[in-house]
Design a protein around this motif. Structure first.
Motif, PDB file in Angstrom:
ATOM      1  N   TYR A 131     -19.480 -19.556  -3.622  1.00  0.00           N
ATOM      2  CA  TYR A 131     -20.933 -19.349  -3.573  1.00  0.00           C
ATOM      3  C   TYR A 131     -21.276 -18.066  -2.821  1.00  0.00           C
ATOM      4  CZ  TYR A 131     -25.728 -20.103  -1.944  1.00  0.00           C
ATOM      5  OH  TYR A 131     -27.055 -19.951  -1.634  1.00  0.00           O
ATOM      6  N   GLN A 132     -20.655 -17.861  -1.666  1.00  0.00           N
ATOM      7  CA  GLN A 132     -20.923 -16.660  -0.867  1.00  0.00           C
ATOM      8  C   GLN A 132     -19.600 -16.126  -0.328  1.00  0.00           C
ATOM      9  OE1 GLN A 132     -23.639 -14.995  -0.202  1.00  0.00           O
ATOM     10  NE2 GLN A 132     -25.239 -16.325  -1.036  1.00  0.00           N
ATOM     11  N   SER A 133     -19.474 -14.804  -0.287  1.00  0.00           N
ATOM     12  CA  SER A 133     -18.292 -14.155   0.298  1.00  0.00           C
ATOM     13  C   SER A 133     -18.754 -12.934   1.082  1.00  0.00           C
ATOM     14  CB  SER A 133     -17.309 -13.745  -0.799  1.00  0.00           C
ATOM     15  OG  SER A 133     -16.212 -13.047  -0.223  1.00  0.00           O
ATOM     16  N   HIS A 134     -18.424 -12.922   2.386  1.00  0.00           N
ATOM     17  CA  HIS A 134     -18.831 -11.800   3.250  1.00  0.00           C
ATOM     18  C   HIS A 134     -17.641 -11.366   4.094  1.00  0.00           C
ATOM     19  CE1 HIS A 134     -23.173 -12.085   2.488  1.00  0.00           C
ATOM     20  NE2 HIS A 134     -23.008 -13.396   2.523  1.00  0.00           N
ATOM     21  N   PHE A 135     -17.420 -10.081   4.139  1.00  0.00           N
ATOM     22  CA  PHE A 135     -16.487  -9.471   5.079  1.00  0.00           C
ATOM     23  C   PHE A 135     -17.304  -8.421   5.830  1.00  0.00           C
ATOM     24  CE2 PHE A 135     -13.855 -11.267   1.828  1.00  0.00           C
ATOM     25  CZ  PHE A 135     -12.745 -11.755   2.499  1.00  0.00           C
ATOM     26  N   ALA A 136     -17.582  -8.695   7.112  1.00  0.00           N
ATOM     27  CA  ALA A 136     -18.559  -7.851   7.815  1.00  0.00           C
ATOM     28  C   ALA A 136     -18.053  -7.390   9.170  1.00  0.00           C
ATOM     29  CB  ALA A 136     -19.880  -8.605   7.989  1.00  0.00           C
ATOM     30  N   ASN A 137     -18.492  -6.206   9.558  1.00  0.00           N
ATOM     31  CA  ASN A 137     -18.364  -5.667  10.915  1.00  0.00           C
ATOM     32  C   ASN A 137     -19.759  -5.238  11.349  1.00  0.00           C
ATOM     33  OD1 ASN A 137     -15.514  -5.849  11.201  1.00  0.00           O
ATOM     34  ND2 ASN A 137     -15.293  -4.058   9.873  1.00  0.00           N
ATOM     35  N   PHE A 322     -31.798  -5.983  17.117  1.00  0.00           N
ATOM     36  CA  PHE A 322     -31.371  -5.145  15.994  1.00  0.00           C
ATOM     37  C   PHE A 322     -29.905  -5.443  15.702  1.00  0.00           C
ATOM     38  CE2 PHE A 322     -28.967  -1.380  14.702  1.00  0.00           C
ATOM     39  CZ  PHE A 322     -29.571  -1.110  13.470  1.00  0.00           C
ATOM     40  N   GLU A 323     -29.600  -5.552  14.424  1.00  0.00           N
ATOM     41  CA  GLU A 323     -28.218  -5.758  14.003  1.00  0.00           C
ATOM     42  C   GLU A 323     -27.920  -4.829  12.837  1.00  0.00           C
ATOM     43  OE1 GLU A 323     -25.082  -9.347  12.834  1.00  0.00           O
ATOM     44  OE2 GLU A 323     -27.258  -9.712  12.770  1.00  0.00           O
ATOM     45  N   GLY A 324     -26.824  -4.122  12.906  1.00  0.00           N
ATOM     46  CA  GLY A 324     -26.439  -3.205  11.842  1.00  0.00           C
ATOM     47  C   GLY A 324     -24.941  -3.142  11.709  1.00  0.00           C
ATOM     48  N   GLY A 325     -24.476  -2.745  10.518  1.00  0.00           N
ATOM     49  CA  GLY A 325     -23.044  -2.649  10.313  1.00  0.00           C
ATOM     50  C   GLY A 325     -22.703  -2.531   8.837  1.00  0.00           C
ATOM     51  N   MET A 326     -21.568  -3.079   8.484  1.00  0.00           N
ATOM     52  CA  MET A 326     -21.076  -3.021   7.105  1.00  0.00           C
ATOM     53  C   MET A 326     -20.758  -4.430   6.634  1.00  0.00           C
ATOM     54  SD  MET A 326     -18.567   0.292   7.522  1.00  0.00           S
ATOM     55  CE  MET A 326     -17.807  -0.426   8.981  1.00  0.00           C
ATOM     56  N   ASP A 327     -21.188  -4.749   5.417  1.00  0.00           N
ATOM     57  CA  ASP A 327     -20.972  -6.084   4.855  1.00  0.00           C
ATOM     58  C   ASP A 327     -20.610  -5.922   3.378  1.00  0.00           C
ATOM     59  OD1 ASP A 327     -20.851  -8.734   4.317  1.00  0.00           O
ATOM     60  OD2 ASP A 327     -23.007  -9.114   4.500  1.00  0.00           O
ATOM     61  N   ALA A 328     -19.502  -6.491   2.980  1.00  0.00           N
ATOM     62  CA  ALA A 328     -19.062  -6.388   1.591  1.00  0.00           C
ATOM     63  C   ALA A 328     -18.461  -7.709   1.153  1.00  0.00           C
ATOM     64  CB  ALA A 328     -18.040  -5.261   1.429  1.00  0.00           C
ATOM     65  N   MET A 329     -18.420  -7.897  -0.173  1.00  0.00           N
ATOM     66  CA  MET A 329     -17.828  -9.109  -0.712  1.00  0.00           C
ATOM     67  C   MET A 329     -16.309  -9.090  -0.541  1.00  0.00           C
ATOM     68  SD  MET A 329     -18.245 -10.728  -4.509  1.00  0.00           S
ATOM     69  CE  MET A 329     -20.004 -10.920  -4.253  1.00  0.00           C
ATOM     70  N   LEU A 330     -15.717  -7.858  -0.571  1.00  0.00           N
ATOM     71  CA  LEU A 330     -14.280  -7.703  -0.420  1.00  0.00           C
ATOM     72  C   LEU A 330     -13.989  -6.747   0.735  1.00  0.00           C
ATOM     73  CD1 LEU A 330     -13.306  -7.243  -4.173  1.00  0.00           C
ATOM     74  CD2 LEU A 330     -13.042  -9.315  -2.802  1.00  0.00           C
ATOM     75  N   PRO A 331     -12.920  -6.973   1.486  1.00  0.00           N
ATOM     76  CA  PRO A 331     -12.598  -6.080   2.601  1.00  0.00           C
ATOM     77  C   PRO A 331     -12.409  -4.641   2.189  1.00  0.00           C
ATOM     78  CG  PRO A 331     -11.283  -8.083   2.682  1.00  0.00           C
ATOM     79  CD  PRO A 331     -12.001  -8.103   1.370  1.00  0.00           C
ATOM     80  N   LYS A 332     -11.900  -4.403   0.945  1.00  0.00           N
ATOM     81  CA  LYS A 332     -11.632  -3.031   0.512  1.00  0.00           C
ATOM     82  C   LYS A 332     -12.914  -2.232   0.328  1.00  0.00           C
ATOM     83  CE  LYS A 332     -11.422  -4.082  -4.451  1.00  0.00           C
ATOM     84  NZ  LYS A 332     -10.567  -4.050  -5.657  1.00  0.00           N
ATOM     85  N   ASN A 333     -14.069  -2.948   0.253  1.00  0.00           N
ATOM     86  CA  ASN A 333     -15.354  -2.258   0.074  1.00  0.00           C
ATOM     87  C   ASN A 333     -16.102  -2.017   1.391  1.00  0.00           C
ATOM     88  OD1 ASN A 333     -15.020  -2.177  -2.730  1.00  0.00           O
ATOM     89  ND2 ASN A 333     -15.926  -4.231  -2.970  1.00  0.00           N
ATOM     90  N   TRP A 334     -15.448  -2.324   2.538  1.00  0.00           N
ATOM     91  CA  TRP A 334     -16.106  -2.124   3.836  1.00  0.00           C
ATOM     92  C   TRP A 334     -16.628  -0.697   3.984  1.00  0.00           C
ATOM     93  CZ3 TRP A 334     -12.200  -5.177   7.344  1.00  0.00           C
ATOM     94  CH2 TRP A 334     -12.729  -6.445   7.589  1.00  0.00           C
ATOM     95  N   PHE A 335     -15.833   0.261   3.619  1.00  0.00           N
ATOM     96  CA  PHE A 335     -16.188   1.657   3.860  1.00  0.00           C
ATOM     97  C   PHE A 335     -16.789   2.324   2.622  1.00  0.00           C
ATOM     98  CE2 PHE A 335     -12.727   0.514   6.728  1.00  0.00           C
ATOM     99  CZ  PHE A 335     -13.334   0.766   7.952  1.00  0.00           C
ATOM    100  N   ASN A 336     -17.273   1.493   1.709  1.00  0.00           N
ATOM    101  CA  ASN A 336     -17.976   2.005   0.538  1.00  0.00           C
ATOM    102  C   ASN A 336     -19.440   2.258   0.931  1.00  0.00           C
ATOM    103  OD1 ASN A 336     -18.760   2.741  -2.034  1.00  0.00           O
ATOM    104  ND2 ASN A 336     -18.805   0.634  -2.827  1.00  0.00           N
TER     105      ASN A 336
END
Length: 470
Positions: A131-137, A322-336
Motif C-alpha cells: 500500500y505504501q513504501s517510503h525510504f526517507a532521510n 519544519f521538516e524537510g529531506g528526501m523521500d522515495a519509494m525506492l532507496p536508489k531514488n533518494w538522490f533523484n
C-alpha cells in the motif's frame, strides 16, 4: 506605544526582589556593604596560626567526603545550567534510513501502490498488496517561541540553583573548618588534662607513701591509708579514660580530614594559644555574607522563577515545526533531486484548556513553595544573627570565667603545697591533704576545659560570621 504595551502584556511574572523582614534599623542588611564587609573576615589560613592545625585543614579541604559530595552537586547543577542556556534554540532531530512499508488486503478502502507494481511489470495481489513504501532521510526542526518569558524563568531557576550549590559548598567548608579546629583544640585540651591527671596521680602516690609510713609508726589509722589509696586509684582511673577520649578524638579528626591513616602530629599546648581580640564589636550586616544565608536567598530566587514557569505554562504556547529531506519509494531514488524532495511546515498556538487541574495545582503549589523559601531565607538571616550574638556572649563570658579559673588553680596549688608542709609537721590531717589535692585536680581540669571552650567559642564566632570558606 503598541509594541511597549505588547511587551508589558507578555511579562506575566515578577522579577525577584529581596524581601524586607521589618528588622530593627541596627540589624539591617544593606546591599551597599556586601563587598566591603567581607574584607574584615580573614581567610582560615590567616586566622589560624598553628602549623599542625593548618596541615589538618589542608587535608580536610582536599579529602573530606562531605566536601567532595558538595563539589559533585556543583558539577551536576553546572550541567543543568549549561543546558538551560540553550533553551531558546530549536530542537533538531535527524531521521536517517527511515523505512516504511505498509501492506493491505482487498477489504481495505484503498488500492495498491500502482507505481511499485507498474515499474516491475507485476500485477498486485488481491490480499497483502503493498500500500505504501517510503525510504526517507529527513531533518525536523521544532521551535517554541518564548512569548510569556517561560524560558527566561527556567534559565533564572537553573542559574539560581547553580549559585545555590556554590554557597552550599562554602557552607560545608565553613562548617568543616570549624569542626576540624574545634576537634583539634579539644584534643589539645585532653592532652593537657592527661598531663594534669598523671601529675596528680604521682602526687597522690607520694602522699600515700607518707601516710603508710605514718601508719607503720602508729601515727595514723588504717582508715587513713585506705582513704588515701582510694584517692590514688581515683586519679589513676582517670588516666586510661582520658587516653580513650584522646584516641576517639584523633579518629574523629581523621574522619573529618578524609584520611583514616593520618598522623595528627605534634600539638601545641593550650597555654601557647594567643588571645584573640579580633572581634570586639561585630556589625550584624556581616550575616548577609554567610554561605547558608546566600544559599537560602538563591533558593528563594529559584522558587520565584519556578512560579513564573508554572504561570507561563497555563498560557497559550506558540510553536513552529519544519521538516524537510528526501523521500522515495525506492532507496536508489533518494538522490533523484528534485523528484525525491519533501517539506512540511507547521505553526500554531496551543491553549491548555483542561488537564485535570494539573497546571493550576502546579502554579498554586509553586507560589506556596516560594513562600516557604522566603520563610527559610528569613530563618537563615535571623539564625545567623542569633549565632553571632550567642558566640559573642560566649567569648566574653568564658574570658571572665577563664580569669577566675586561673586564680582558682593558683590558690589550689598553694593549698596543696601548704597542706604537704603542714602534714609533714604534724599540723594537718591526711584528710586536708587529699582534699587539697582533689581540689587542685578539679580546678586544673576545669581550667583546661575552659581554655578549650573559649577557643571553641572563638571558632564558632568565626564560623557564624561566614569565615572559613576563603
Amino acid at each position: 506605544m503598541a509594541a511597549a504595551l505588547f511587551l508589558q502584556a507578555c511579562k506575566v511574572t515578577e522579577d525577584y526582589k529581596r524581601p524586607d523582614f521589618n528588622m530593627p534599623s541596627a540589624y539591617k542588611l544593606p546591599d551597599s556593604l556586601v563587598t566591603s564587609s567581607m574584607d574584615a573576615i580573614p581567610s582560615w589560613k590567616d586566622y589560624f596560626k598553628d602549623s599542625t592545625l593548618l596541615n589538618l585543614l589542608d587535608s580536610a579541604l582536599t579529602y573530606n567526603l562531605d566536601l567532595k559530595d558538595a563539589i559533585k552537586n556543583i558539577q551536576i547543577t553546572d550541567q543543568l545550567y549549561k543546558q538551560s542556556k540553550s533553551l531558546y534554540a530549536p530542537d533538531i532531530d535527524l531521521n536517517l534510513l527511515n523505512v516504511t512499508r505498509e501492506y493491505r488486503s482487498h477489504d481495505y478502502y484503498s488500492s495498491p501502490s500502482s507505481g511499485w507494481y507498474d515499474k516491475r511489470g507485476k500485477t498486485a495481489p488481491k490480499d497483502l498488496y503493498l500500500y505504501q513504501s517510503h525510504f526517507a532521510n529527513t531533518v525536523a526542526v521544532d521551535w517554541e517561541i518564548d512569548i510569556w518569558g517561560k524560558i527566561k524563568r527556567e534559565k533564572e531557576q537553573a542559574k539560581s540553583h547553580y549559585l545555590e550549590t556554590f554557597e552550599a559548598k562554602k557552607a560545608v567548608q565553613t562548617a568543616l573548618v570549624a569542626d576540624v579546629a574545634d576537634a583539634y583544640y579539644n584534643l589539645i585540651m585532653l592532652d593537657e588534662q592527661l598531663q594534669v591527671a598523671t601529675r596528680n596521680y604521682h602526687l597522690r602516690s607520694n602522699t600515700l607513701k607518707m601516710v603508710e609510713l605514718q601508719y607503720q609508726a602508729a601515727e595514723v589509722t588504717a582508715l587513713a591509708v585506705q582513704q588515701t589509696k582510694n584517692q590514688v586509684l581515683k586519679a589513676q582511673a582517670l588516666i586510661p579514660d582520658l587516653k580513650k577520649e584522646i584516641a576517639v578524638q584523633e579518629n574523629a579528626l581523621k574522619m573529618l580530614t578524609g584520611n583514616i591513616s593520618l598522623n595528627v602530629g605534634k600539638r601545641s599546648a593550650l597555654s601557647e594559644i594567643p588571645a584573640d581580640s579580633l572581634y570586639k564589636e561585630i556589625p550584624l550586616y556581616y550575616v548577609q555574607n554567610r554561605p547558608d544565608v546566600l544559599a537560602a536567598e538563591y533558593d528563594l530566587m529559584a522558587a520565584n522563577a519556578a512560579v513564573g514557569v508554572a504561570q507561563a505554562s497555563r498560557l497559550p504556547n506558540l510553536s513552529i515545526t519544519f521538516e524537510g529531506g528526501m523521500d522515495a519509494m525506492l532507496p536508489k531514488n533518494w538522490f533523484n533531486i528534485p523528484g525525491s524532495l519533501l517539506g512540511d511546515f507547521f505553526g500554531g498556538i496551543t491553549q491548555p484548556v483542561f488537564h485535570k487541574r494539573k497546571l493550576k495545582t502546579e502554579y498554586e503549589v509553586s507560589k506556596l513553595e516560594r513562600d516557604q523559601s522566603e520563610i527559610a531565607f528569613q530563618k537563615a538571616v535571623y539564625g545567623g544573627i542569633t549565632e553571632v550574638r550567642n558566640a559573642l556572649v560566649a567569648v566574653r563570658q568564658l574570658s571572665e570565667q577563664l580569669t577566675i579559673a586561673k586564680e582558682q588553680v593558683a590558690v589550689s596549688q598553694k593549698a596543696v603545697h601548704s597542706a604537704a608542709l603542714l602534714f609533714t609537721a604534724g599540723e594537718a590531717t591526711y584528710l586536708e591533704v587529699i582534699t587539697a589535692q582533689s581540689n587542685e585536680l578539679d580546678s586544673e581540669l576545669n581550667l583546661a576545659s575552659l581554655k578549650a571552650e573559649l577557643m571553641s567559642a572563638r571558632i564558632q564566632l568565626y564560623r557564624a560570621l561566614g569565615g572559613g570558606w576563603k
